[in-house]
Design an enzyme around this catalytic site. Structure first.
Site, short mmCIF file in Angstrom:
data_model
loop_
_atom_site.label_atom_id
_atom_site.label_comp_id
_atom_site.label_asym_id
_atom_site.label_seq_id
_atom_site.Cartn_x
_atom_site.Cartn_y
_atom_site.Cartn_z
N HIS A 160 -22.04 -16.23 56.17
CA HIS A 160 -20.61 -16.50 56.02
C HIS A 160 -20.29 -17.30 54.75
CE1 HIS A 160 -20.62 -15.11 60.14
NE2 HIS A 160 -21.38 -16.13 60.48
N CYS A 161 -20.96 -16.99 53.65
CA CYS A 161 -20.69 -17.64 52.36
C CYS A 161 -20.99 -19.13 52.36
CB CYS A 161 -19.25 -17.40 51.91
SG CYS A 161 -18.85 -15.67 51.60
#
Length: 434
Positions: A387-388
């Protein structure tokens, strides 16, 4: 003549309108054309939201009728667009509780945070100054500061990036932040609503414990459009919004810059219609917000942002927040008994029911990426992976095993029935993989 949409915001500034009743939840979903064309359940709104018809029409209307540039021509098409964009700026200011000259249009939240690093950090930071940040935040609130440190070092200025912890609830650890404050602290940056943990951080507990000269930067990418964001109440000096996460179009964002920092900002996009003007000594900065808005703006995107704000005004942010909270509580209570399921920090660990539409978890016996593929086969669209979130240990670090998870994120168009069906699907998978 174009037929009116089944539900679209009336013309005119929101403050001057007769407010029509907010649409009932059952009336909202048909306003999202993409959802009407599929039986799949979209549970990835933290990545990007679906677009309501008024937003789609705003983009189409600009490209199909009286397309022109804004802020340049003196003919009616151009001047009308200039007024329209300033109207969106004023609306955005009301949305945030800010003044229009504190609202800068950007290419997104990432561009906004980089603008803080370039327009403020390059000019204002000196050797030995410090920025406090969370390595567990989105990369867009980590990488700009890493890059700023590298850039300044090339010119002999060495700043320190001081990491702070996140609590088991997924919130910024205010005690750890307080312990790491020094006379050289210049900025604290924080995710207002964490994109993985779904936890809210306001730094309210630090009021009176922070030197007034320390600036506060809030990444409001996930909170914008999900709950009321009032920059004055946050004490924010900088705040960023991402339009595509709040029913708007991708490639558009907002940077809030508090008036007290305007004199510390330099133009970083010199060029046509940019934030500088010729002066005897070279280039002189223009007044805000033009100082940070060089180049042709994303006109269609800004108009779409205005339509999205109209939509949120009509729906009511309190209604949106209550809806997401109810879905979050339903999701957590449904998933909690499942064998092998483990929640990441966030609302599942809170001492009382809460939630803002984001829940992340892992399931024993199956990797999150594989689980995401299986869920998609059954029609549930979720986000999987890291998720970055940047790798642990800094730029040279590696992703940890528990950085891989499934994230479920909801919005106004999701229903309790969709959550119940999702829980039953995960329960079936949990039984099979054991």
């Amino acid at each position: 003549m174009r037929s009116p949409a089944p539900w679209s915001a009336p013309a005119g500034p929101p403050a001057a309108r007769d407010r029509s009743p907010a649409p009932r939840r059952a009336d909202v979903r048909p306003l999202f054309p993409a959802l009407a064309e599929t039986s799949e359940v979209y549970l990835d709104s933290a990545s990007t939201t679906q677009k309501p018809r008024p937003v789609i029409e705003a983009v189409h209307r600009y490209h199909s009728t009286r397309t022109a540039n804004a802020g340049r021509g003196t003919y009616p098409w151009a001047t009308a667009l200039t007024r329209d964009l300033e109207g969106v700026r004023e609306h955005t200011a009301r949305f945030l509780g800010a003044a229009p000259d504190e609202v800068v249009f950007t290419a997104g939240a990432t561009a906004g945070l980089n603008a803080v690093a370039l327009a403020w950090g390059l000019a204002a930071l000196g050797d030995g100054d410090e920025i406090l940040y969370s390595p567990r935040d989105h990369a867009s609130n980590v990488y700009p500061w890493w890059q700023l440190r590298t850039t300044l070092a090339r010119f002999g200025r060495h700043i320190r990036l001081v990491p702070y912890r996140v609590t088991a609830l997924g919130e910024a650890d205010v005690d750890d932040i307080a312990a790491k404050l020094t006379p050289r602290t210049r900025l604290i940056t924080v995710a207002h609503l964490h994109h993985v943990f779904g936890a809210l951080s306001t730094l309210e507990e630090l009021r009176g414990r922070i030197d007034p000269g320390v600036l506060l930067c809030f990444d409001c990418s996930q909170s914008g459009g999900h709950l009321p964001v009032r920059v004055t109440e946050l004490g924010a000096d900088f705040a960023v919004l991402s339009a595509h996460k709040m029913f708007g179009a991708p490639g558009t964002g907002v940077l809030y810059c508090r008036r007290r920092v305007h004199d510390q900002l330099t133009a970083f996009l010199p060029g046509g219609n940019s934030g500088v003007a010729p002066a005897e000594s070279g280039l002189a900065p223009r007044a805000m917000p033009a100082r940070l808005e060089g180049g042709t703006p994303d006109i269609a995107g800004i108009l779409a942002l205005g339509a999205a704000l109209d939509f949120l005004d009509e729906a009511g942010l309190d209604t949106v927040a209550a809806h997401n909270r109810a879905l979050t509580e339903r999701l957590v209570s449904g998933l909690r008994p499942l064998p092998g399921l483990e929640f990441l920090p966030g609302p599942a660990h809170a001492p009382c029911d809460n939630g803002y539409g984001i829940v992340s978890f892992t399931l024993d016996g199956i990797g999150s990426t594989d689980l995401g593929f299986v869920l998609a086969e059954f029609g549930f669209l979720v986000r999987t992976g890291a998720h970055c979130v940047p790798p642990r240990g800094g730029p040279a670090g590696q992703a940890a095993a528990d950085d891989d998870s499934v994230r479920v994120s909801t919005h106004l168009y999701n229903t309790a029935d969709e959550i119940d069906r999702f829980v039953r699907c995960v329960a079936t998978i949990a039984t099979e993989v054991r």
